[in-house]
Structure formats: structure tokens, C-alpha cells
Scaffold this motif. Structure first.
Motif, PDB file in Angstrom:
ATOM      1  N   PHE A 254      49.023  15.453  66.559  1.00  0.00           N
ATOM      2  CA  PHE A 254      50.265  16.225  66.528  1.00  0.00           C
ATOM      3  C   PHE A 254      51.420  15.311  66.141  1.00  0.00           C
ATOM      4  O   PHE A 254      51.664  14.304  66.811  1.00  0.00           O
ATOM      5  CB  PHE A 254      50.542  16.855  67.895  1.00  0.00           C
ATOM      6  CG  PHE A 254      49.499  17.834  68.338  1.00  0.00           C
ATOM      7  CD1 PHE A 254      49.648  19.193  68.109  1.00  0.00           C
ATOM      8  CD2 PHE A 254      48.342  17.397  68.978  1.00  0.00           C
ATOM      9  CE1 PHE A 254      48.680  20.097  68.503  1.00  0.00           C
ATOM     10  CE2 PHE A 254      47.363  18.293  69.388  1.00  0.00           C
ATOM     11  CZ  PHE A 254      47.529  19.643  69.145  1.00  0.00           C
ATOM     12  N   GLU A 255      52.121  15.648  65.070  1.00  0.00           N
ATOM     13  CA  GLU A 255      53.318  14.913  64.668  1.00  0.00           C
ATOM     14  C   GLU A 255      54.504  15.680  65.207  1.00  0.00           C
ATOM     15  O   GLU A 255      54.818  16.790  64.761  1.00  0.00           O
ATOM     16  CB  GLU A 255      53.404  14.797  63.141  1.00  0.00           C
ATOM     17  CG  GLU A 255      54.374  13.724  62.655  1.00  0.00           C
ATOM     18  CD  GLU A 255      55.844  14.104  62.817  1.00  0.00           C
ATOM     19  OE1 GLU A 255      56.670  13.208  63.045  1.00  0.00           O
ATOM     20  OE2 GLU A 255      56.157  15.312  62.712  1.00  0.00           O
ATOM     21  N   CYS A 256      55.208  15.098  66.189  1.00  0.00           N
ATOM     22  CA  CYS A 256      56.263  15.799  66.916  1.00  0.00           C
ATOM     23  C   CYS A 256      57.625  15.143  66.764  1.00  0.00           C
ATOM     24  O   CYS A 256      58.507  15.344  67.610  1.00  0.00           O
ATOM     25  CB  CYS A 256      55.887  15.880  68.403  1.00  0.00           C
ATOM     26  SG  CYS A 256      54.328  16.717  68.730  1.00  0.00           S
ATOM     27  N   VAL A 257      57.817  14.361  65.712  1.00  0.00           N
ATOM     28  CA  VAL A 257      59.083  13.659  65.495  1.00  0.00           C
ATOM     29  C   VAL A 257      59.848  14.248  64.313  1.00  0.00           C
ATOM     30  O   VAL A 257      61.049  14.487  64.384  1.00  0.00           O
ATOM     31  CB  VAL A 257      58.843  12.151  65.288  1.00  0.00           C
ATOM     32  CG1 VAL A 257      60.151  11.433  64.984  1.00  0.00           C
ATOM     33  CG2 VAL A 257      58.180  11.548  66.524  1.00  0.00           C
ATOM     34  N   GLY A 258      59.144  14.473  63.212  1.00  0.00           N
ATOM     35  CA  GLY A 258      59.793  14.981  62.007  1.00  0.00           C
ATOM     36  C   GLY A 258      59.958  13.915  60.955  1.00  0.00           C
ATOM     37  O   GLY A 258      61.008  13.827  60.309  1.00  0.00           O
TER      38      GLY A 258
END
Length: 389
Positions: A280-284
Motif C-alpha cells: 500500500f502506497e499511502c504517501v502520494g
């Protein structure tokens, strides 16, 4: 942004609380059909602190509700809220005056083709755009005391004591749900939990890697925990978040600064014996999407939850795609607000969903700019803004 806007997004007000739980709804509104003068945090110029001003909030039109806000919270995009219906416009029958609701930026009409499609939470009846007015007619319900029109933000605009929202964007809430916990579900936490629950559909015993341990990343960890993941790896540059992350099921942590000559993906592969089942990439950041993709195993799935506002292109290895790896986007974690948020609320009431650890700071409405400082400085997970304190 040179235009003037009432900042924010999400929920309503009540007349009495016990231990943060709504105990009494509002009496029939004496202000229904009339403009209301109230305080709001107004953005007059990009980059400047919000200004607390008196504004006029118009009555709701057809298919709209006007709500009084009890508390709101900041997301990196904007905000989330808890509110009570003050009055309703024509053709509104699913909520009434005094109901407790959560406003959300994603509409959910329940009638269109997309609302009936289980693999999407978009609504084809409304465009999901950053527009200055209401969803149906594009006009504003706000103006300042000089008569100047004030713009809406993401259709919800919660940095005001009263706001007007389309009925397609409000979710009726069980009044037993504590106010401070409910406002977490308007945006960030639902996005994280939903990305593991609805988009990835994490299976029991699977391995998970989460890039970014803010509210969304911690929500993804909590969602993976609820789904039964056996190993949840949290990756963040701020080691202060690691102890908090463990409360939401994170079993292993990685600080990219301490990986030496190894890449984060190499460390993840070592911890998972070949790559995580779900990343999961949750930073942007596009670069983190690529790192997350490289951290997945053959057949693994990478969920893009953060939004890279620069518009940078994403470059992926075709060979890795041919190995069965895939990338999927996620808006609000795939959550269909009217159907899924009540499920999350019930999970909290049943002591399954953990929300308590997300709230790290609380401020009054007059201190709203302090909440932004906490967020920008990385000091808070979620900072609640109480309208009447």
C-alpha cells in the motif's frame, strides 16, 4: 488559490453529549428556510492562515441538507466532520431534522450504474471534481457579510459552524457512536481501512507492506489486521510513529534511513521471503509507488492510496507485470459511503475496529491554524477541531 473559499469537509451537531455520545437530537428547527449567520474559517489567499469570519449560509435547496457541525478533523487534502441536520430541502426523505450524519466528499446516489457496481465506489450521477459550488447546480450557499460569494470545498466545507451538503453525500450515523471517533470515518481512516478491506481484499495469513504511517497508512494496517494478515510491515521515515503503528497490527517496521545499501524493497523481500502479497502506497509519491510495486511478490498487488499532485508519470517493469504483479488505484478506499461507513461504525461499537489511537491532538475552532501546523510538521495523526470549545 486566489479565490475565496470556506475550507473543508464533513458532520453535524447535537444538543447534549455524555462521554462523547449523542444523547439528544435537535428540536424542530426555527431557522429552517432562513439564512443563518455563523462563523467560518475562510481561505482568502493560498498559503495564508485561515481567517475566522462571520458568513451567511443559505437554506438548503432541493436534495440538500443544512447541517450544524460539532467537530471536524484535518486530512492532508482538507478535513473530516461530525454534524446534525438543521434543516432539509425538498425531495429529501432519507434524513430529517435532528439526525446525526457524516458528510463525505464522494457522492453515493445509490441509483446509478456505478453505485450498483461492487468494484467501484464512484457515482456516475455526479462528477468527482474540485468545484466551487454545490454538486447539482454549481452555485454556492455561502457569502460573506459584504455579499461576496464564498466557494465550497469538495462539496462539504466543514470549517463553518453550518454548511450545506447534497443528500447524496451524507451518511446517517448511529447516535451511540462517539462523536470524536465518528469524524475519523469521513476520509482518512475509511480510506486506509477500505483499501485493505474493499480494494485489496487482504486474505487471512497474507503479508502486507505499508508505505507511510500517517492516518491512511495506519488505517490500512488496521484493515489488514481485521482481515487476518499474518505480517504487516510499516515503512516510514519518522520512527516516532512505530510504537503507534503497533497498536494497529504492524508487526515489523522499516526506516528507509537505516537500510544501509539495501533498498526498501530488498528489505521487504527478506522479511516476507520473496515479496509482500499486498503493498500500500499511502504517501502520494510516484517513486514510492514504484518501490511498493518492487516490494510485491509475483502475483502480488500494489494499492495506490496516496495522490501525487505533481502529475509525474509512473514507470513500471513490464516483466514484473507479466509475472502477475498488478497495481490498483483507490479513492476513499473503495468505500461506498452509505453502505460501508455504517458497517465500520458497527465494527467499532462491537469493539472490532480500533479507532482510539488515531486522535493525537484536539483544538478549538479559534485555534484551527494550529491544527494545520501540527499536520504539516508531522506531529499529529488526527487533530480534532471542536466548534463549541
Amino acid at each position: 488559490m486566489e479565490s475565496t473559499a470556506v475550507a473543508a469537509t464533513t458532520v453535524t451537531a447535537a444538543t447534549a453529549m455524555t462521554n462523547g455520545v449523542m444523547t439528544k437530537t435537535m428540536s424542530p428547527s426555527r431557522t429552517a428556510g432562513k439564512p443563518i449567520i455563523c462563523k467560518a474559517a475562510v481561505c482568502r489567499k493560498a498559503g495564508e492562515p485561515l481567517a475566522i469570519e462571520e458568513i451567511e449560509v443559505a437554506p438548503p435547496k432541493a436534495w440538500e441538507v443544512r447541517i450544524k457541525i460539532l467537530c471536524t478533523s484535518l486530512c492532508h487534502t482538507d478535513v473530516t466532520i461530525w454534524q446534525i441536520i438543521e434543516s432539509v430541502g425538498e425531495h429529501v426523505d432519507e434524513v430529517k431534522e435532528g439526525d446525526t450524519v457524516l458528510p463525505v466528499f464522494i457522492p453515493n446516489c445509490g441509483d446509478c450504474r456505478e453505485c450498483g457496481f461492487k468494484k467501484s465506489n464512484f457515482c456516475s450521477k455526479f462528477d468527482l471534481i474540485i468545484a466551487p459550488g454545490m454538486a447539482r447546480d454549481g452555485t454556492s450557499r455561502f457569502k460573506d457579510l459584504n455579499g461576496e460569494t464564498l466557494h465550497h470545498f469538495l462539496y462539504v466545507s466543514s470549517f463553518s459552524e453550518y454548511t450545506v451538503v447534497d443528500v447524496a453525500q451524507v451518511v446517517k450515523v448511529d447516535p451511540q457512536m462517539p462523536i470524536d471517533k465518528a469524524c475519523l470515518l469521513c476520509c482518512g481512516v475509511s480510506t486506509g481501512v477500505g483499501s485493505a478491506w474493499k480494494v485489496a481484499e487482504v486474505e487471512e495469513g497474507s503479508t502486507v507492506a505499508i508505505f507511510g504511517l500517517g492516518a491512511i497508512g495506519l488505517g490500512a494496517a488496521e484493515g489488514a489486521r481485521l482481515q487476518g494478515a499474518s505480517k504487516i510491515i510499516g515503512i516510514d521515515l519518522n520512527p516516532a510513529k512505530f510504537e503507534i503503528a503497533k497498536k494497529f497490527g504492524v508487526t515489523d517496521v522499516i526506516n528507509p534511513k537505516e537500510c544501509g545499501e539495501k533498498t526498501v524493497s530488498q528489505v521487504v523481500k527478506e522479511l516476507t521471503k520473496g515479496g509482500a502479497d499486498y503493498c500500500f502506497e499511502c504517501v502520494g509519491l510516484v517513486s514510492l509507488v514504484q518501490e511498493a510495486f518492487e516490494s510485491s511478490r509475483p502475483g502480488g498487488k500494489t494499492i495506490v492510496v496516496g495522490a501525487d499532485m505533481t502529475g509525474a508519470p509512473l514507470q513500471l517493469s513490464l516483466l514484473n507485470l507479466l509475472s502477475g504483479r498488478c497495481v490498483s488505484g483507490s479513492m476513499l478506499g473503495g468505500v461506498k459511503p452509505k453502505k460501508d461507513i455504517p458497517i465500520l461504525i458497527q465494527k467499532y461499537l462491537d469493539k472490532e475496529l480500533r479507532l482510539d489511537g488515531f486522535i493525537t491532538h484536539e483544538v478549538s475552532f479559534q485555534e484551527i491554524n494550529k491544527a494545520f501546523e501540527y499536520l504539516i510538521q508531522g506531529k499529529s495523526i488526527r487533530c480534532l477541531i471542536w466548534m463549541d470549545k
